[in-house]
Design a protein around this motif. Structure first.
Motif, short mmCIF file in Angstrom:
data_model
loop_
_atom_site.label_atom_id
_atom_site.label_comp_id
_atom_site.label_asym_id
_atom_site.label_seq_id
_atom_site.Cartn_x
_atom_site.Cartn_y
_atom_site.Cartn_z
N MET A 122 0.83 -1.20 0.00
CA MET A 122 0.00 0.00 0.00
C MET A 122 0.86 1.24 0.00
O MET A 122 0.55 2.24 -0.65
CB MET A 122 -0.94 -0.01 1.21
N GLY A 123 1.99 1.19 0.72
CA GLY A 123 2.93 2.30 0.68
C GLY A 123 3.51 2.49 -0.71
O GLY A 123 3.63 3.62 -1.20
N LEU A 124 3.84 1.38 -1.38
CA LEU A 124 4.35 1.42 -2.75
C LEU A 124 3.34 2.07 -3.68
O LEU A 124 3.69 2.95 -4.48
CB LEU A 124 4.67 0.00 -3.22
N ALA A 125 2.09 1.67 -3.58
CA ALA A 125 1.04 2.22 -4.44
C ALA A 125 0.81 3.70 -4.16
O ALA A 125 0.67 4.51 -5.08
CB ALA A 125 -0.25 1.44 -4.27
N ALA A 126 0.79 4.06 -2.86
CA ALA A 126 0.54 5.45 -2.49
C ALA A 126 1.68 6.37 -2.93
O ALA A 126 1.47 7.56 -3.15
CB ALA A 126 0.33 5.56 -0.99
N ALA A 127 2.89 5.82 -3.04
CA ALA A 127 4.04 6.62 -3.46
C ALA A 127 4.01 6.93 -4.96
O ALA A 127 4.75 7.81 -5.42
CB ALA A 127 5.34 5.91 -3.10
N CYS A 128 3.22 6.20 -5.72
CA CYS A 128 3.09 6.48 -7.16
C CYS A 128 2.29 7.75 -7.37
O CYS A 128 1.46 8.14 -6.54
CB CYS A 128 2.41 5.31 -7.87
N ASP A 129 2.49 8.40 -8.49
CA ASP A 129 1.81 9.66 -8.77
C ASP A 129 0.31 9.47 -8.94
O ASP A 129 -0.47 10.35 -8.59
CB ASP A 129 2.39 10.30 -10.04
N MET A 130 -0.08 8.33 -9.48
CA MET A 130 -1.49 8.03 -9.69
C MET A 130 -1.76 6.58 -9.34
O MET A 130 -0.86 5.74 -9.42
CB MET A 130 -1.91 8.32 -11.13
N LEU A 131 -2.99 6.31 -8.92
CA LEU A 131 -3.37 4.96 -8.51
C LEU A 131 -4.72 4.62 -9.10
O LEU A 131 -5.75 5.21 -8.72
CB LEU A 131 -3.42 4.89 -6.97
N LEU A 132 -4.71 3.71 -10.06
CA LEU A 132 -5.95 3.22 -10.65
C LEU A 132 -6.29 1.90 -9.98
O LEU A 132 -5.48 0.98 -9.97
CB LEU A 132 -5.79 3.02 -12.16
N ALA A 133 -7.48 1.79 -9.40
CA ALA A 133 -7.86 0.60 -8.65
C ALA A 133 -9.06 -0.08 -9.27
O ALA A 133 -10.01 0.57 -9.72
CB ALA A 133 -8.17 0.95 -7.20
N SER A 134 -9.01 -1.40 -9.30
CA SER A 134 -10.16 -2.20 -9.69
C SER A 134 -11.15 -2.22 -8.53
O SER A 134 -10.77 -2.09 -7.36
CB SER A 134 -9.73 -3.62 -10.03
N GLU A 135 -12.43 -2.38 -8.83
CA GLU A 135 -13.45 -2.42 -7.79
C GLU A 135 -13.22 -3.55 -6.80
O GLU A 135 -13.71 -3.49 -5.66
CB GLU A 135 -14.84 -2.59 -8.43
N PRO A 156 4.06 7.93 2.50
CA PRO A 156 3.26 8.30 1.33
C PRO A 156 1.76 8.19 1.58
O PRO A 156 0.99 8.99 1.02
CB PRO A 156 3.71 7.31 0.25
N ILE A 157 1.33 7.24 2.41
CA ILE A 157 -0.10 7.09 2.65
C ILE A 157 -0.69 8.34 3.30
O ILE A 157 -1.71 8.87 2.85
CB ILE A 157 -0.38 5.85 3.54
N MET A 158 -0.03 8.84 4.35
CA MET A 158 -0.58 9.98 5.10
C MET A 158 -0.39 11.30 4.37
O MET A 158 -0.93 12.32 4.80
CB MET A 158 0.03 10.03 6.50
N ARG A 159 0.37 11.30 3.28
CA ARG A 159 0.43 12.48 2.43
C ARG A 159 -0.64 12.43 1.35
O ARG A 159 -0.72 13.33 0.51
CB ARG A 159 1.82 12.60 1.78
N THR A 160 -1.44 11.37 1.38
CA THR A 160 -2.45 11.17 0.35
C THR A 160 -3.86 11.16 0.91
O THR A 160 -4.77 11.74 0.31
CB THR A 160 -2.19 9.81 -0.37
N VAL A 161 -4.06 10.53 2.05
CA VAL A 161 -5.41 10.35 2.60
C VAL A 161 -5.72 11.39 3.67
O VAL A 161 -4.85 12.11 4.15
CB VAL A 161 -5.58 8.93 3.19
N THR A 162 -7.00 11.46 4.07
CA THR A 162 -7.39 12.33 5.17
C THR A 162 -6.82 11.79 6.48
O THR A 162 -6.74 10.58 6.68
CB THR A 162 -8.91 12.43 5.27
#
Length: 268
Positions: A122-135, A156-162
């Motif tokens: 999840m950290g790896l994904a959040a560090a990417c500029d964009m995240l496309l997720a399947s349902e 990276p997670i806490m720089r992205t989410v509330t």
């Protein structure tokens, strides 16, 4: 996208488009739910180096077998039990380097998330500029279940989410679905499983069509100004837009628009 093999190892399947503008790296450890080991991390670092040395404008990271990444390899961690603090520090260095390089690399990075996206994954994904997720994607930081805090992934997670939602996630280890992840700001878009490939291709094509000067300078400027004060950021970005406006690509883009033609961007 027409692809050909570019580089990789037996834990990473890497392809690049014929024009070299897009590189796709697939973590290929489906039996281990694509857990991050040293080979995967070093392979991804090599991919980012290749992107910086060549014409690549977009790097896509995904996982094989319908799972993005389940986090760090616990078998590797278990091998360090009883060792000193320096051994543990070295063991966690790779993920830290990788997440930092995702921000620093000149290309735009896209996490294509299907299935489990957990812990360091999840950290790896959040560090990417964009995240496309399947349902069908599932997110979480379940390290707390084994007595470990997701210290690196939270950066990276806490720089992205509330903040409040993120803290609950970090301290409970709960799993959340793609809709919840999108609501708290983690994802760029969520799409149905049946449309995932076509939506990913469309996003990548749109990104790769942009000027390489715009991508490189715009990305660097965004991450630089993120931690600035408001007035400082405005002053800094005034300089950035002036530099981009003086580039050959901006001249090409304006002339192409006036002539109703497609711009012919320069190489880096």
């Amino acid at each position: 996208m027409t692809e050909r093999t570019a580089a990789g190892n037996d834990t990473l399947d890497v392809h690049e488009s014929d024009d070299g503008l897009v590189i796709q790296a697939t973590i290929d450890r489906p039996d281990e739910r694509n857990a991050l080991n040293e080979a995967v991390i070093e392979g991804l670092l090599d991919v980012l180096a290749i992107a910086d040395e060549g014409p690549a404008r977009v790097v896509v990271i995904r996982g094989a077998g319908g799972t993005f990444c389940s986090g760090g390899d616990l078998k590797s961690m278990a091998a360090n039990f009883g060792e000193g603090p320096q051994t543990y520090r070295e063991g966690f260095t790779g993920l830290s380097r990788l997440m930092g390089r995702l921000v620093e690399t000149r290309a735009l990075t896209v996490a294509a998330v299907e299935g489990y996206c957990l812990a360091g994954g999840m950290g790896l994904a959040a560090a990417c500029d964009m995240l496309l997720a399947s349902e069908d994607a599932t997110f979480g930081t379940p390290e707390v279940d084994i007595g470990l805090f997701p210290a690196q992934a939270l950066v990276p997670i806490m720089r992205t989410v509330t903040e409040k939602r993120g803290l609950k996630l970090l301290f409970t280890g709960e799993h959340i679905d793609a809709a919840s992840a999108h609501e708290m700001g983690l994802t760029t878009d969520i799409v149905s499983e049946s449309e995932f490939e076509s939506e990913l291709d469309e996003l990548v094509d749109d990104l790769a069509a942009s000027s390489p000067v715009l991508i490189e300078m715009g990305k660097r400027a965004y991450y630089t100004q993120r931690d600035m004060g408001f007035d400082e950021a405005l002053s800094y970005m005034r300089e950035i837009i002036a530099l981009i406006a003086m580039s050959e690509d901006t001249e090409e883009g304006i002339n192409a628009f006036l002539m109703d033609e497609e711009p012919d961007w320069s190489d880096r």
